[in-house]
Write a protein that holds these residues in place. Structure first.
Motif, PDB file in Angstrom:
ATOM      1  N   ALA A  80      -7.988   4.182   2.717  1.00  0.00           N
ATOM      2  CA  ALA A  80      -7.681   2.792   2.641  1.00  0.00           C
ATOM      3  C   ALA A  80      -6.695   2.692   3.823  1.00  0.00           C
ATOM      4  O   ALA A  80      -5.966   3.637   4.232  1.00  0.00           O
ATOM      5  CB  ALA A  80      -6.713   2.450   1.313  1.00  0.00           C
ATOM      6  N   PHE A  81      -7.115   1.748   4.561  1.00  0.00           N
ATOM      7  CA  PHE A  81      -6.535   1.400   5.913  1.00  0.00           C
ATOM      8  C   PHE A  81      -6.101   0.057   5.919  1.00  0.00           C
ATOM      9  O   PHE A  81      -6.660  -0.834   4.914  1.00  0.00           O
ATOM     10  CB  PHE A  81      -7.632   1.426   6.993  1.00  0.00           C
ATOM     11  CG  PHE A  81      -8.237   2.791   7.306  1.00  0.00           C
ATOM     12  CD1 PHE A  81      -7.227   3.807   8.260  1.00  0.00           C
ATOM     13  CD2 PHE A  81      -9.117   3.256   6.566  1.00  0.00           C
ATOM     14  CE1 PHE A  81      -8.053   5.052   8.526  1.00  0.00           C
ATOM     15  CE2 PHE A  81      -9.640   4.503   6.689  1.00  0.00           C
ATOM     16  CZ  PHE A  81      -9.044   5.391   7.622  1.00  0.00           C
ATOM     17  N   GLY A  95       0.840  -1.273   0.086  1.00  0.00           N
ATOM     18  CA  GLY A  95       0.015  -0.002   0.152  1.00  0.00           C
ATOM     19  C   GLY A  95       0.761   1.440   0.067  1.00  0.00           C
ATOM     20  O   GLY A  95      -0.045   2.333  -0.016  1.00  0.00           O
ATOM     21  N   ALA A  96       2.003   1.272  -0.032  1.00  0.00           N
ATOM     22  CA  ALA A  96       3.213   2.547  -0.145  1.00  0.00           C
ATOM     23  C   ALA A  96       2.977   2.988  -1.320  1.00  0.00           C
ATOM     24  O   ALA A  96       2.935   4.528  -1.490  1.00  0.00           O
ATOM     25  CB  ALA A  96       4.530   1.939  -0.139  1.00  0.00           C
ATOM     26  N   ASN A 106      -6.480   4.694  13.866  1.00  0.00           N
ATOM     27  CA  ASN A 106      -5.161   5.309  14.037  1.00  0.00           C
ATOM     28  C   ASN A 106      -5.249   6.710  13.094  1.00  0.00           C
ATOM     29  O   ASN A 106      -4.332   7.374  12.729  1.00  0.00           O
ATOM     30  CB  ASN A 106      -4.081   4.652  13.987  1.00  0.00           C
ATOM     31  CG  ASN A 106      -3.845   3.738  15.035  1.00  0.00           C
ATOM     32  OD1 ASN A 106      -4.072   4.077  16.265  1.00  0.00           O
ATOM     33  ND2 ASN A 106      -3.663   2.419  14.795  1.00  0.00           N
ATOM     34  N   ALA A 107      -6.420   7.006  12.507  1.00  0.00           N
ATOM     35  CA  ALA A 107      -6.644   8.266  11.607  1.00  0.00           C
ATOM     36  C   ALA A 107      -7.995   8.561  11.528  1.00  0.00           C
ATOM     37  O   ALA A 107      -8.803   7.593  11.448  1.00  0.00           O
ATOM     38  CB  ALA A 107      -5.780   8.114  10.278  1.00  0.00           C
ATOM     39  N   LEU A 164      -3.374   4.426   4.858  1.00  0.00           N
ATOM     40  CA  LEU A 164      -2.401   4.379   4.133  1.00  0.00           C
ATOM     41  C   LEU A 164      -2.346   5.804   3.361  1.00  0.00           C
ATOM     42  O   LEU A 164      -3.253   6.539   3.405  1.00  0.00           O
ATOM     43  CB  LEU A 164      -2.745   3.618   2.576  1.00  0.00           C
ATOM     44  CG  LEU A 164      -2.749   1.886   2.990  1.00  0.00           C
ATOM     45  CD1 LEU A 164      -3.215   1.183   1.844  1.00  0.00           C
ATOM     46  CD2 LEU A 164      -1.452   1.461   3.633  1.00  0.00           C
ATOM     47  N   ALA A 165      -1.148   6.487   2.963  1.00  0.00           N
ATOM     48  CA  ALA A 165      -0.907   7.624   2.597  1.00  0.00           C
ATOM     49  C   ALA A 165      -1.817   7.984   1.106  1.00  0.00           C
ATOM     50  O   ALA A 165      -2.336   9.024   1.102  1.00  0.00           O
ATOM     51  CB  ALA A 165       0.478   8.030   2.285  1.00  0.00           C
TER      52      ALA A 165
END
Length: 314
Positions: free
Chosen positions: A286-287, A20-21, A260-261, A299-300
């Motif tokens: 997306a997590f 997912g990067a 966490n976001a 994910l960023a």
């Protein structure tokens, strides 16, 4: 690590092979601006996936490198869900909008419309019904479930040839999941329901006593076989906030899962493979969890509107 696939509305299929990067479009063979409302991984081959588009069902056999259209009977039809039997690699089910259920017994080469009675309009004719979920029974090869928004759940006992309505009192069905223990769940507009007898009888889980918001969408099972059930939640479609709730005792109790976001909209779907889980909001976040759903991180990379999600072990 598993490969992550995301299906977007208007931007086709995206793929990540680095957890997912980064994501790259993987839609060769279909229109690059397709509306993807379903992504389904074959239970028999991690390189084979099915995509539901606004122009029928497409298939890849090489992990998204190239896609081909299946069966001309579905060309031009808006596909909202695709089911792949874990028992027979040739049995596929496709659900459309307006709602109808098609089956294929030759791997998608040809399709037939099952015998069914499903409403085509809802909300006084202002919207069309749609098949939001297809669930092959995990242990009984001839049984299939389908959720209709807004016309209730259906079941087929003959591999999609005929469908009958189940007795759930709520007609606004968003997703259906069965845990390994055999308990069947259905999520709806403002409730989650549970059945211990394959949908013949249902009980409300009274989520308003446990959830901050009551709009429920997709559901996911933990990949570790623990029978933990995850429910995607928010304040509406698409909504402006989202959450994930988890039960480890078939809906007896619930806990909110820290993402966490902040979620920017309703959490719409889940996918899992190889100890990983992924979740997406309908507005493009997306997590992921790398420990079977215990800990999550955002994910960023962000998308537009997301309606499809799949994870495949490499």
């Amino acid at each position: 690590m598993p490969t992550i696939y995301v299906g977007s509305v208007g931007q086709s299929v995206w793929r990540s092979r680095d957890g997912g990067a980064s994501f790259h479009r993987a839609s060769k063979g279909m229109w690059s601006e397709s509306d993807i409302r379903a992504l389904t991984l074959s239970p028999h081959d991690s390189q084979t996936l099915y995509a539901g588009t606004e122009d029928g069902v497409f298939k890849t056999e090489n992990g998204g490198d190239e896609w081909t259209r299946l069966g001309g009977e579905l060309a031009g039809k808006e596909i909202w869900s695709v089911g792949a039997s874990p028992h027979d690699p040739n049995l596929l089910i496709a659900g459309t909008c307006p709602a109808a259920l098609y089956a294929s017994e030759d791997g998608g080469g040809s399709w037939f419309l099952g015998k069914q009675e499903i409403a085509q309009d809802c909300f006084g004719g202002s919207m069309k019904t749609r098949v939001t979920s297809i669930l092959p029974h995990p242990t009984k090869q001839d049984i299939l479930f389908a959720g209709i928004e807004v016309d209730g759940p259906r079941v087929s006992d003959d591999r999609g040839k005929t469908w009958r309505r189940l007795g759930l009192p709520d007609v606004d069905v968003h997703d259906m999941k069965m845990l390994s223990c055999g308990t069947l769940f259905a999520s709806a507009n403002n409730e989650v329901y549970r059945s211990g007898d394959e949908g013949q009888n249902w009980e409300s889980l009274n989520i308003k006593e446990h959830f901050e918001k009551t709009y429920c969408r997709g559901m996911g099972a933990a990949p570790d076989g623990s029978d933990a059930l995850y429910v995607g939640n928010g304040d509406g479609p698409p909504g402006s906030v989202g959450a994930v709730y988890r039960t480890r005792d078939k809906g007896g109790s619930w806990e909110r899962v820290p993402l966490n976001a902040p979620a920017n909209s309703t959490v719409w779907q889940f996918a899992s493979a190889g100890g990983w889980m992924a979740a997406t909001t309908v507005l493009g976040q997306a997590f992921r969890s790398v420990d079977s759903g215990e800990n999550w991180a955002k994910l960023a990379w962000e998308f537009g509107e997301v309606r499809g999600l799949a994870l495949a072990e490499q």
